[in-house]
Design a protein around this motif. Structure first.
Motif, PDB file in Angstrom:
ATOM      1  N   LEU A  60       0.799  -1.221   0.000  1.00 15.57           N
ATOM      2  CA  LEU A  60       0.000   0.000   0.000  1.00 15.57           C
ATOM      3  C   LEU A  60       0.836   1.277   0.000  1.00 15.57           C
ATOM      4  CD1 LEU A  60      -2.892  -0.897   2.475  1.00 15.57           C
ATOM      5  CD2 LEU A  60      -2.846  -1.044  -0.019  1.00 15.57           C
ATOM      6  N   LEU A  61       2.098   1.177   0.368  1.00 21.79           N
ATOM      7  CA  LEU A  61       2.948   2.361   0.357  1.00 21.79           C
ATOM      8  C   LEU A  61       3.429   2.665  -1.055  1.00 21.79           C
ATOM      9  CD1 LEU A  61       5.104   1.739   3.550  1.00 21.79           C
ATOM     10  CD2 LEU A  61       3.497   3.630   3.213  1.00 21.79           C
ATOM     11  N   PRO A  62       3.599   3.935  -1.388  1.00 22.24           N
ATOM     12  CA  PRO A  62       4.109   4.270  -2.717  1.00 22.24           C
ATOM     13  C   PRO A  62       5.592   3.915  -2.852  1.00 22.24           C
ATOM     14  CG  PRO A  62       3.906   6.239  -1.377  1.00 22.24           C
ATOM     15  CD  PRO A  62       3.276   5.123  -0.580  1.00 22.24           C
ATOM     16  N   ARG A  63       6.059   3.874  -4.073  1.00 23.95           N
ATOM     17  CA  ARG A  63       7.471   3.578  -4.324  1.00 23.95           C
ATOM     18  C   ARG A  63       8.347   4.623  -3.656  1.00 23.95           C
ATOM     19  NH1 ARG A  63      11.662   4.986  -7.211  1.00 23.95           N
ATOM     20  NH2 ARG A  63      10.561   6.854  -7.943  1.00 23.95           N
ATOM     21  N   ALA A  64       9.495   4.187  -3.169  1.00 27.53           N
ATOM     22  CA  ALA A  64      10.418   5.111  -2.505  1.00 27.53           C
ATOM     23  C   ALA A  64      11.820   4.974  -3.080  1.00 27.53           C
ATOM     24  CB  ALA A  64      10.447   4.840  -1.004  1.00 27.53           C
ATOM     25  N   ASP A  65      12.572   6.073  -3.004  1.00 26.59           N
ATOM     26  CA  ASP A  65      13.966   6.070  -3.438  1.00 26.59           C
ATOM     27  C   ASP A  65      14.906   5.640  -2.315  1.00 26.59           C
ATOM     28  OD1 ASP A  65      13.540   7.408  -6.134  1.00 26.59           O
ATOM     29  OD2 ASP A  65      12.706   8.939  -4.788  1.00 26.59           O
ATOM     30  N   HIS A  66      14.485   5.877  -1.086  1.00 28.87           N
ATOM     31  CA  HIS A  66      15.301   5.553   0.087  1.00 28.87           C
ATOM     32  C   HIS A  66      14.370   5.014   1.169  1.00 28.87           C
ATOM     33  CE1 HIS A  66      18.006   8.377  -1.974  1.00 28.87           C
ATOM     34  NE2 HIS A  66      16.997   9.227  -1.958  1.00 28.87           N
ATOM     35  N   ALA A  74      10.375  -4.100  16.422  1.00 25.87           N
ATOM     36  CA  ALA A  74       9.067  -3.796  15.837  1.00 25.87           C
ATOM     37  C   ALA A  74       9.209  -3.065  14.503  1.00 25.87           C
ATOM     38  CB  ALA A  74       8.236  -2.959  16.812  1.00 25.87           C
ATOM     39  N   CYS A  75      10.251  -2.246  14.372  1.00 19.45           N
ATOM     40  CA  CYS A  75      10.466  -1.533  13.108  1.00 19.45           C
ATOM     41  C   CYS A  75      10.887  -2.509  12.008  1.00 19.45           C
ATOM     42  CB  CYS A  75      11.532  -0.455  13.284  1.00 19.45           C
ATOM     43  SG  CYS A  75      11.045   0.915  14.363  1.00 19.45           S
ATOM     44  N   GLY A  76      11.846  -3.374  12.315  1.00 15.44           N
ATOM     45  CA  GLY A  76      12.292  -4.349  11.326  1.00 15.44           C
ATOM     46  C   GLY A  76      11.193  -5.302  10.915  1.00 15.44           C
ATOM     47  N   GLN A  77      10.396  -5.748  11.877  1.00 12.20           N
ATOM     48  CA  GLN A  77       9.304  -6.677  11.569  1.00 12.20           C
ATOM     49  C   GLN A  77       8.194  -5.988  10.779  1.00 12.20           C
ATOM     50  OE1 GLN A  77       8.308  -8.153  15.445  1.00 12.20           O
ATOM     51  NE2 GLN A  77      10.183  -9.365  15.609  1.00 12.20           N
ATOM     52  N   LEU A  82       5.607  -5.393   5.510  1.00  9.69           N
ATOM     53  CA  LEU A  82       5.195  -4.477   4.449  1.00  9.69           C
ATOM     54  C   LEU A  82       5.924  -4.742   3.137  1.00  9.69           C
ATOM     55  CD1 LEU A  82       5.076  -1.087   6.415  1.00  9.69           C
ATOM     56  CD2 LEU A  82       3.116  -2.435   5.620  1.00  9.69           C
ATOM     57  N   GLY A  83       6.924  -5.623   3.180  1.00 12.19           N
ATOM     58  CA  GLY A  83       7.703  -5.906   1.984  1.00 12.19           C
ATOM     59  C   GLY A  83       8.750  -4.850   1.680  1.00 12.19           C
ATOM     60  N   LEU A  84       9.224  -4.150   2.708  1.00  7.17           N
ATOM     61  CA  LEU A  84      10.217  -3.095   2.535  1.00  7.17           C
ATOM     62  C   LEU A  84      11.611  -3.617   2.861  1.00  7.17           C
ATOM     63  CD1 LEU A  84       8.391  -0.145   4.351  1.00  7.17           C
ATOM     64  CD2 LEU A  84       8.367  -0.673   1.903  1.00  7.17           C
ATOM     65  N   VAL A  85      12.562  -3.325   1.998  1.00  7.23           N
ATOM     66  CA  VAL A  85      13.961  -3.632   2.258  1.00  7.23           C
ATOM     67  C   VAL A  85      14.606  -2.336   2.743  1.00  7.23           C
ATOM     68  CG1 VAL A  85      16.130  -4.439   1.305  1.00  7.23           C
ATOM     69  CG2 VAL A  85      13.966  -5.397   0.476  1.00  7.23           C
ATOM     70  N   THR A 152      11.572   9.377   0.624  1.00  6.59           N
ATOM     71  CA  THR A 152      12.150   8.570   1.693  1.00  6.59           C
ATOM     72  C   THR A 152      11.037   8.007   2.557  1.00  6.59           C
ATOM     73  OG1 THR A 152      14.217   9.834   1.781  1.00  6.59           O
ATOM     74  CG2 THR A 152      13.613   8.588   3.761  1.00  6.59           C
ATOM     75  N   ILE A 153      11.069   6.699   2.784  1.00  6.76           N
ATOM     76  CA  ILE A 153      10.193   6.067   3.767  1.00  6.76           C
ATOM     77  C   ILE A 153      11.030   5.762   4.998  1.00  6.76           C
ATOM     78  CG2 ILE A 153       8.856   3.998   4.339  1.00  6.76           C
ATOM     79  CD1 ILE A 153       7.962   3.861   1.446  1.00  6.76           C
ATOM     80  N   ALA A 154      10.527   6.144   6.167  1.00  8.76           N
ATOM     81  CA  ALA A 154      11.228   5.880   7.423  1.00  8.76           C
ATOM     82  C   ALA A 154      10.271   5.209   8.393  1.00  8.76           C
ATOM     83  CB  ALA A 154      11.777   7.172   8.021  1.00  8.76           C
ATOM     84  N   VAL A 155      10.595   3.986   8.786  1.00  8.39           N
ATOM     85  CA  VAL A 155       9.765   3.237   9.738  1.00  8.39           C
ATOM     86  C   VAL A 155      10.396   3.396  11.114  1.00  8.39           C
ATOM     87  CG1 VAL A 155       8.806   0.994  10.350  1.00  8.39           C
ATOM     88  CG2 VAL A 155       9.108   1.608   7.934  1.00  8.39           C
ATOM     89  N   THR A 156       9.646   3.924  12.058  1.00 10.19           N
ATOM     90  CA  THR A 156      10.215   4.260  13.351  1.00 10.19           C
ATOM     91  C   THR A 156       9.144   4.209  14.426  1.00 10.19           C
ATOM     92  OG1 THR A 156      11.554   5.925  14.517  1.00 10.19           O
ATOM     93  CG2 THR A 156       9.864   6.744  13.004  1.00 10.19           C
ATOM     94  N   GLY A 157       9.508   4.569  15.644  1.00  8.08           N
ATOM     95  CA  GLY A 157       8.557   4.583  16.748  1.00  8.08           C
ATOM     96  C   GLY A 157       7.670   5.818  16.703  1.00  8.08           C
ATOM     97  N   PRO A 158       6.494   5.756  17.310  1.00  9.51           N
ATOM     98  CA  PRO A 158       5.564   6.890  17.276  1.00  9.51           C
ATOM     99  C   PRO A 158       6.126   8.161  17.907  1.00  9.51           C
ATOM    100  CG  PRO A 158       4.814   5.197  18.817  1.00  9.51           C
ATOM    101  CD  PRO A 158       5.928   4.601  18.032  1.00  9.51           C
ATOM    102  N   ALA A 159       7.006   8.029  18.899  1.00  9.87           N
ATOM    103  CA  ALA A 159       7.572   9.222  19.533  1.00  9.87           C
ATOM    104  C   ALA A 159       8.372  10.044  18.533  1.00  9.87           C
ATOM    105  CB  ALA A 159       8.452   8.827  20.719  1.00  9.87           C
TER     106      ALA A 159
END
Length: 222
Positions: A60-66, A74-77, A82-85, A152-159
């Motif tokens: 569901l996320l758009p294509r990203a360059d980074h 939890a971020c890695g999982q 989501l299928g993100l490398v 850029t997509i960044a997966v991180t904690g809510p804080a």
């Protein structure tokens, strides 16, 4: 940035202006046991609910360059589901709340009421022995200056997502406590350093989020 000559801004006024061809999609990691218990995060993995949400949001996320990810499990999982490398970025590590990690706000308020009150009132206070709020905000502000051109997509904690909103708005540190970031939601920033704008925040990636599903120890601190 090379001037195209197609705008009405004089060249002398262009110097130092923000790049306008960058985008950040901040993704708060999916649900963990800390989310369900309204506890301060302590590196917990995704729970069953969190895995289910993330798998449902795959593609569901758009294509990203980074693509970057905080080092928390939890971020890695979330990235995997989501299928993100993603490349692990220590700057995207969750807020370090020291010895309060894994505890609930109610527990700490009952055992250390003065410490909790100081923490909520003073953004420089760190009675938990970890990172004060002002340091978290400074860390996120510094990271925002390093984001490259492109998406850029960044997966991180809510804080960290909340901190990014505060920094982008130029709001006082106390505004942090008035922002809700439920699990597996996106916050979209456009523009580029040094000037970002918020396009959207708290957008669920998969399915509706009831208020109780977005609560953790930080949300309880409102």
């Amino acid at each position: 940035m090379r001037c195209s000559g197609e705008c009405s801004t004089r060249p002398s006024e262009c110097q130092g202006r923000a790049h306008v061809n960058a985008r950040i999609t901040l993704v708060s990691h999916s649900s963990t046991s800390a989310t369900a218990a309204a506890a301060f995060p302590a590196g917990e993995p995704l729970d069953v609910r969190g895995r289910s949400w993330a798998v449902a949001a795959r593609g569901l996320l758009p294509r990203a360059d980074h693509i970057g990810s905080g080092p928390a499990p939890a971020c890695g999982q979330t990235c995997d589901a989501l299928g993100l490398v993603a490349e692990v970025d220590p700057t995207l590590a969750d807020w370090d709340l020291g010895r309060w990690r894994g505890r609930t706000l109610d527990e700490m308020a009952a055992g250390e009421p003065d410490a909790v009150q100081a923490w909520l009132a003073d953004p420089t206070a760190a009675p938990h022995g970890g990172e004060p709020l002002v340091a978290l905000l400074a860390r996120v502000e510094a990271w925002l200056t390093t984001v490259p051109v492109g998406h850029t997509i960044a997966v991180t904690g809510p804080a960290l997502v909340r901190a990014a909103v505060v920094v982008t708005l130029g709001a006082p540190p106390g505004a942090f406590w008035r922002i809700d970031v439920p699990p597996l939601t996106t916050t979209d920033l456009r523009g580029g350093p040094p000037r970002w704008t918020i396009r959207a925040t708290g957008v669920a990636l998969a399915g509706p989020r009831r208020p109780a599903e977005g609560v953790d120890g930080l949300d309880e601190a409102h």
